[in-house]
Design a protein around this motif. Structure first.
Motif, PDB file in Angstrom:
ATOM      1  N   GLU A  31      66.871  28.360  38.819  1.00  0.00           N
ATOM      2  CA  GLU A  31      67.642  27.342  39.535  1.00  0.00           C
ATOM      3  C   GLU A  31      67.808  27.713  40.997  1.00  0.00           C
ATOM      4  OE1 GLU A  31      71.313  26.714  37.587  1.00  0.00           O
ATOM      5  OE2 GLU A  31      70.428  25.916  35.742  1.00  0.00           O
ATOM      6  N   ASN A  32      67.906  29.005  41.297  1.00  0.00           N
ATOM      7  CA  ASN A  32      68.120  29.460  42.657  1.00  0.00           C
ATOM      8  C   ASN A  32      66.817  29.944  43.282  1.00  0.00           C
ATOM      9  OD1 ASN A  32      70.981  29.057  42.485  1.00  0.00           O
ATOM     10  ND2 ASN A  32      71.104  30.963  41.295  1.00  0.00           N
ATOM     11  N   GLU A  33      66.755  29.830  44.591  1.00  0.00           N
ATOM     12  CA  GLU A  33      65.524  30.158  45.317  1.00  0.00           C
ATOM     13  C   GLU A  33      65.084  31.593  45.120  1.00  0.00           C
ATOM     14  OE1 GLU A  33      64.413  30.786  49.959  1.00  0.00           O
ATOM     15  OE2 GLU A  33      65.704  29.071  49.495  1.00  0.00           O
ATOM     16  N   ASP A  34      66.032  32.525  44.972  1.00  0.00           N
ATOM     17  CA  ASP A  34      65.673  33.931  44.839  1.00  0.00           C
ATOM     18  C   ASP A  34      65.550  34.398  43.397  1.00  0.00           C
ATOM     19  OD1 ASP A  34      68.373  33.682  44.388  1.00  0.00           O
ATOM     20  OD2 ASP A  34      68.936  35.525  45.414  1.00  0.00           O
ATOM     21  N   ASP A  35      65.605  33.462  42.433  1.00  0.00           N
ATOM     22  CA  ASP A  35      65.376  33.838  41.037  1.00  0.00           C
ATOM     23  C   ASP A  35      63.910  34.222  40.863  1.00  0.00           C
ATOM     24  OD1 ASP A  35      67.954  33.413  40.272  1.00  0.00           O
ATOM     25  OD2 ASP A  35      67.599  31.453  39.369  1.00  0.00           O
TER      26      ASP A  35
ATOM     27  N   VAL B 156      67.078  38.974  42.756  1.00  0.00           N
ATOM     28  CA  VAL B 156      68.454  38.509  42.950  1.00  0.00           C
ATOM     29  C   VAL B 156      69.349  39.657  43.382  1.00  0.00           C
ATOM     30  CG1 VAL B 156      70.472  37.485  41.839  1.00  0.00           C
ATOM     31  CG2 VAL B 156      68.180  36.615  41.311  1.00  0.00           C
TER      32      VAL B 156
END
Length: 583
Positions: free
Chosen positions: A524-528, A551
């Motif tokens: 879901e997050n850009e840095d996942d 992360v």
């Protein structure tokens, strides 16, 4: 009579790593005695002598001499004699650091032989379940010992592959069988000029003349590629392509066991007639591949083209430049292409004056071109000056409609040509944001970090390339040119988190693999996702592949590699589902 072109100058056609693997690096001593393999007492050099014993060796090239007629044999003898005289004359000429093989390929830059697949590698920690495929990384690895100047970028392309399946890993490395490598293997020695390390001054002109004389006499084929394919890697249209901007791409195939095979020079089914930049851009939404091609001799010096997802090439758009410019990288946004026209240029006339043809042009003003992706006319390019800007790499770019700007993120280097020419000043590589106002045609530039740290080679989340991104993962190039770790940079706040390898460990490009799926946004997050990085321990002389959680920057797994991996350039990841679909 046998032509000297069909044997090495030392009477053997062993390749360099095999011939010297038991004694380590033996650099060239510049003295009148002429040999292809000249030895030197390493106590004369203030460089750490590497001592390593790879567990595998590459197969020596097969001795397959050319069938020459009497006329060709006579010409071969004459050309070889001229080359020996040139080498003899050069012996007492000191080399700059940027062309001295004792510096450029010392330590862990020293080449290694090929390695077949080694399975069931030791793993410390646990490889995340979502990682299933092959991480491949390119680099320069000269097959033959240099007989003159050598720059790190001159080495033959070698790709290192780590295949991960169900938590287990294998490793292999292979040369990319370029046209020049195939010919030099057959001849048993280097005959193609080194583009950066050798083409300096009058001796560089002489080497070019000797090379083209060999071509005219049919002793070498210089019409079907002279590149080394040692820089970039991209997986596109079911093909893994290895690239350097001096040639067409080379297609590689990853076998089901994780080995590598060179398919050959790839021209997109006859559509590509010129070289292609080492960093084409794959749009994660449209799946189009965008590319540039530059020429250092004749106009047009620069061309742009793109490929549809199924590999159909667009018409080439000629972009007028006054001077041939070194363009190693560029950027894309959702709708535009960002083209750097900077101050490091090619001036072949400088060789007549005894200089390098790659120079810094202080009278030129750097600029950036913003061009629609579907442009059909060069007049559609918006050129905006950006003085004193030289970015060897551009990490990302995106559009900011609310401010009518294009935002470009890159690492600005100074001195701009210090990679190619010896400089007294220490190199600085500053992470920079450049904003280009499309209405006023003005630029603003600012350093993104307060922390003075050299950041080079890295990437953003490739599934968000060309769109606004918050994070960049970049190598900490300190002490230059070594990489002591990598940084996770928040491009919005300027905050930086560092992952340092520690001790005498150094690495290269941090490759970011989105978590979850290579085809979607991952998490879901850009840095996942996860960072892959090759790390070499210079004290223990061992290499490993580290997998780090992007992360929180915690080490998830360490894959112990069976042989030394030299510091290299750029990589990519090919998912297991993509391996099945390879062309």
């Amino acid at each position: 009579m046998v032509s000297l072109l069909t044997m090495s100058m030392s009477g053997s056609y062993q390749t360099w790593p095999q011939a010297h693997i038991d004694i380590g690096f033996r650099p060239i001593k510049r003295q009148p005695k002429i040999k292809c393999t000249v030895h030197i007492d390493v106590t004369e050099l203030p460089l750490k002598r590497p001592s390593f014993t790879p567990r595998t060796t590459a197969t020596p090239p097969q001795h397959n001499p050319l069938r020459l007629n009497i006329f060709q044999k006579a010409l071969a003898i004459a050309i070889d004699a001229a080359e020996r005289a040139l080498i003899s004359r050069e012996q007492d000429t000191p080399l700059p650091k940027t062309a001295d093989p004792r510096i450029q390929i010392a330590g862990n830059y020293f080449p290694v032989p090929e390695s077949p697949v080694r399975e069931c590698l030791d793993v410390e920690g646990t490889i995340p379940d979502c990682i299933d495929g092959v991480y491949v990384r390119n680099g320069a690895n000269p097959m033959f010992e240099p007989i003159a100047g050598h720059h790190l970028f001159d080495g033959d392309g070698m790709v290192h592959a780590v295949k991960i399946t169900n938590g287990s890993a294998s490793y292999a490395c292979r040369f990319t069988e370029t046209e020049r490598l195939i010919q030099e293997k057959r001849l048993g020695r280097p005959v193609f000029p080194k583009a950066i390390g050798e083409l300096h001054g009058h001796s560089g002109i002489a080497r070019l003349m000797l090379f083209y004389a060999r071509g005219l006499c049919g002793l070498v084929d210089n019409q079907n590629g002279v590149g080394v394919a040692n820089a970039g890697l991209v997986y596109f249209n079911n093909r893994l392509l290895a690239m350097s901007e001096d040639d067409l791409p080379y297609q590689l195939k990853i076998t089901q066991t994780g080995d590598l095979q060179t398919v050959g020079r790839y021209d997109f089914d006859g559509q590509l007639k010129s070289s292609m930049i080492a960093h084409p851009k794959l749009d994660p939404v449209t799946k189009e591949l965008h590319a540039l091609s530059y020429d250092v001799v004749k106009k047009p010096y620069l061309k742009y083209f793109r490929f549809s997802p199924d590999g159909v090439k667009s018409p080439e758009l000629e972009i007028p430049l006054e001077t041939p410019t070194m363009i190693h990288d560029f950027a894309i946004t959702e709708n535009f292409v960002v083209i750097p026209d900077q101050q490091v240029v090619f001036k072949l006339g400088e060789m007549i004056a005894g200089n390098s043809p790659v120079i810094f042009d202080g009278e030129k003003v750097s600029r950036l071109g913003i061009m629609p992706k579907d442009a059909t006319e060069a007049s559609e390019v918006i050129w905006v000056n950006s003085p004193e800007t030289f970015c060897f790499h551009l990490w990302n770019a995106w559009e900011s409609p609310e401010t009518e700007e294009v935002v470009v993120i890159g690492s600005c280097m100074s001195p701009a040509d210090s990679i190619f020419n010896e400089r007294d000043e220490s190199l600085r590589s500053v992470l920079t944001e450049i904003r280009i106002n499309l209405r006023t045609r003005e630029t603003t530039r600012r350093a993104l970090l307060n922390d003075e740290v050299n950041l080079e080679i890295g990437m953003v989340n490739r599934n968000r390339l060309g769109r606004k991104t918050r994070f960049a993962f970049l190598a900490i190039a300190d002490p230059w040119p070594k990489v002591s770790g990598f940084a996770k940079v928040d491009l919005f706040t300027g905050e930086i988190e560092k992952y340092v390898y520690g001790g005498e460990k150094y690495g290269g490009e941090p490759f970011f693999l989105p978590g979850g799926s290579v085809h979607g946004n991952g998490g879901e997050n850009e840095d996942d996702g996860y960072i892959f990085t090759h790390v070499h321990d210079e004290e223990k002389e061992t290499s490993e592949l580290q997998i780090i959680n992007a992360v929180n920057l915690t080490l998830e797994a360490t894959i112990k590699l069976p042989s030394r991996v030299p510091y290299g350039f750029h990589g990519t990841f090919v998912d297991s589902s993509e391996l099945v679909d390879q062309s």
